[in-house]
Design an enzyme around this catalytic site. Structure first.
Site, mmCIF file in Angstrom:
data_model
loop_
_atom_site.group_PDB
_atom_site.id
_atom_site.type_symbol
_atom_site.label_atom_id
_atom_site.label_comp_id
_atom_site.label_asym_id
_atom_site.label_seq_id
_atom_site.Cartn_x
_atom_site.Cartn_y
_atom_site.Cartn_z
ATOM 1 N N HIS A 33 0.840 -1.211 0.000
ATOM 2 C CA HIS A 33 0.000 0.000 0.000
ATOM 3 C C HIS A 33 0.870 1.254 0.000
ATOM 4 C CE1 HIS A 33 -2.747 -2.933 2.226
ATOM 5 N NE2 HIS A 33 -3.505 -2.565 1.213
ATOM 6 N N GLN A 57 -18.096 -6.770 -0.859
ATOM 7 C CA GLN A 57 -17.203 -7.583 -1.690
ATOM 8 C C GLN A 57 -16.780 -8.880 -1.005
ATOM 9 O OE1 GLN A 57 -14.205 -4.285 -1.790
ATOM 10 N NE2 GLN A 57 -12.709 -5.931 -1.711
ATOM 11 N N GLY A 144 -3.052 -1.809 -7.473
ATOM 12 C CA GLY A 144 -1.918 -2.727 -7.552
ATOM 13 C C GLY A 144 -2.120 -3.827 -8.581
ATOM 14 N N LYS A 146 -0.960 -6.588 -8.129
ATOM 15 C CA LYS A 146 -1.181 -7.787 -7.305
ATOM 16 C C LYS A 146 -2.610 -8.315 -7.491
ATOM 17 C CE LYS A 146 -1.254 -10.208 -3.214
ATOM 18 N NZ LYS A 146 -2.634 -10.220 -2.875
ATOM 19 N N GLN A 150 -8.856 -7.211 -10.643
ATOM 20 C CA GLN A 150 -9.517 -5.992 -10.136
ATOM 21 C C GLN A 150 -9.063 -4.765 -10.926
ATOM 22 O OE1 GLN A 150 -10.096 -4.978 -5.795
ATOM 23 N NE2 GLN A 150 -8.165 -3.922 -6.124
ATOM 24 N N VAL A 173 4.536 -5.496 -4.752
ATOM 25 C CA VAL A 173 5.639 -5.456 -3.783
ATOM 26 C C VAL A 173 5.684 -6.801 -3.064
ATOM 27 C CG1 VAL A 173 6.530 -4.322 -1.712
ATOM 28 C CG2 VAL A 173 5.436 -2.969 -3.502
ATOM 29 N N MET A 181 3.180 -9.254 -0.822
ATOM 30 C CA MET A 181 2.630 -8.680 0.407
ATOM 31 C C MET A 181 1.112 -8.634 0.325
ATOM 32 S SD MET A 181 5.161 -5.775 1.682
ATOM 33 C CE MET A 181 6.883 -6.158 1.967
#
Ligand code: AMP
Length: 276
Positions: A33, A57, A144, A146, A150, A173, A181
């Site tokens: 973040h 969600q 992100g 990650k 989304q 990250v 993470m």
């Protein structure tokens, strides 16, 4: 740093800021973040973050109630990162009982991968992010890689619904040993964390195989799956998909992503890497 807890407070604070880059989060903030907040600063003179564990969600059997909420530590991180505005609304105001049912959906993108395994998840994500966009009114929003599905869905939402917002993708990250993470990593026991490392290990092996010429998606999927199976992870999916359409690909010729969702004990982890 302004901490706004109501929509009215947030709208007022936003009106005092100029060009604004926004990082929506569910809190339990970590270095991933923080990298988004840092990137936000490169895109606008003012930055905002939201901290909101969005109930819509989460599925009925998911971790909504036990999701970590370390508010004081989160606010310290925002302060350290020089965030100008933190929006921390109450669910009761975001989802007032008099609101009609709201559905924003992009079935070709939300019906695959995590969307298949978490029915309704991305509708909840689109609903809350659309509301946050209308409340915070950012010029830029950072998400992100990650959570790459989304990211693609929200990019599609901005495009399809004409939000005047630029979406910026931030790289994943990782911990020094490769684990992506995640706020959910704090659920992992040391032994489960070790087992969870098989996800990034498998993905990195697939990237290396692809780099040295392996273009067959099934072979790349098998490389990742072998690592997960060796650690007895419960696999939701291992898939190679087109980066933009999220549809499966057989030969990795165009920009693609290899993505994993798997459970280590009761903790569900996701990760992905780009191919090519
Ligand atoms: P979350 O709080 O999990 O909803 O995540 C908020 C934002 O942080 C999303 O855009 C995520 O994709 C992003 N994010 C979460 N983990 C990481 C990570 N390890 N690296 C980069 N971005 C991340």
């Amino acid at each position: 740093m302004i901490v706004a807890k109501t929509i009215a407070e947030c709208r007022h604070a936003r009106s005092t800021l100029g060009k604004l880059a926004f990082v929506p989060t569910m809190g339990a903030l970590h270095a991933g973040h923080e990298s988004l907040m840092h990137l936000a600063k490169a895109h606008a003179p003012a930055t905002a973050t939201s901290i909101f564990v969005n109930p819509t969600q989460f599925g009925p059997n998911e971790d909504f109630t036990r999701y970590p909420r370390p508010i004081d530590a989160d606010l310290q991180i925002c302060q350290r990162q020089g965030v100008d505005l933190v929006f921390m609304p109450e669910a009761a105001e975001v989802y007032r009982p008099d609101l009609p049912e709201t559905v924003i959906d992009f079935p070709s993108l939300t019906g695959v991968l995590d969307g298949l395994h978490r029915p309704g998840h991305f509708r909840g994500v689109c609903q809350v992010v659309a509301k946050l966009f209308n409340i915070v009114q950012p010029n830029v929003a950072i998400f992100g890689q990650k959570d790459f599905q989304q990211l693609q869905i929200l990019s599609a939402m901005v495009f399809a619904l004409d939000f005047p917002i630029k979406i910026v993708a931030a790289p994943t990250v990782r911990e020094a040993d490769g684990l992506a993470m995640s706020s959910r990593n704090r659920y992992l026991s040391p032994a489960d964390r070790e087992r969870g490392l098989s996800i990034s290990r498998g993905l990195f092996k697939a990237v290396e195989a692809h780099r040295t010429g392996q273009k067959d998606a099934r072979t790349l999927i098998a490389i990742v799956t072998a690592e997960l199976v060796a650690q007895s992870l419960q696999i939701d999916y291992v898939a190679v998909v087109d980066q933009r359409t999220l549809q499966s690909v057989n030969d990795v010729g165009r920009p693609s992503v290899i993505a994993v969702a798997a459970r280590v004990g009761s903790t569900r982890l996701i990760d992905n890497v780009r191919l090519g």
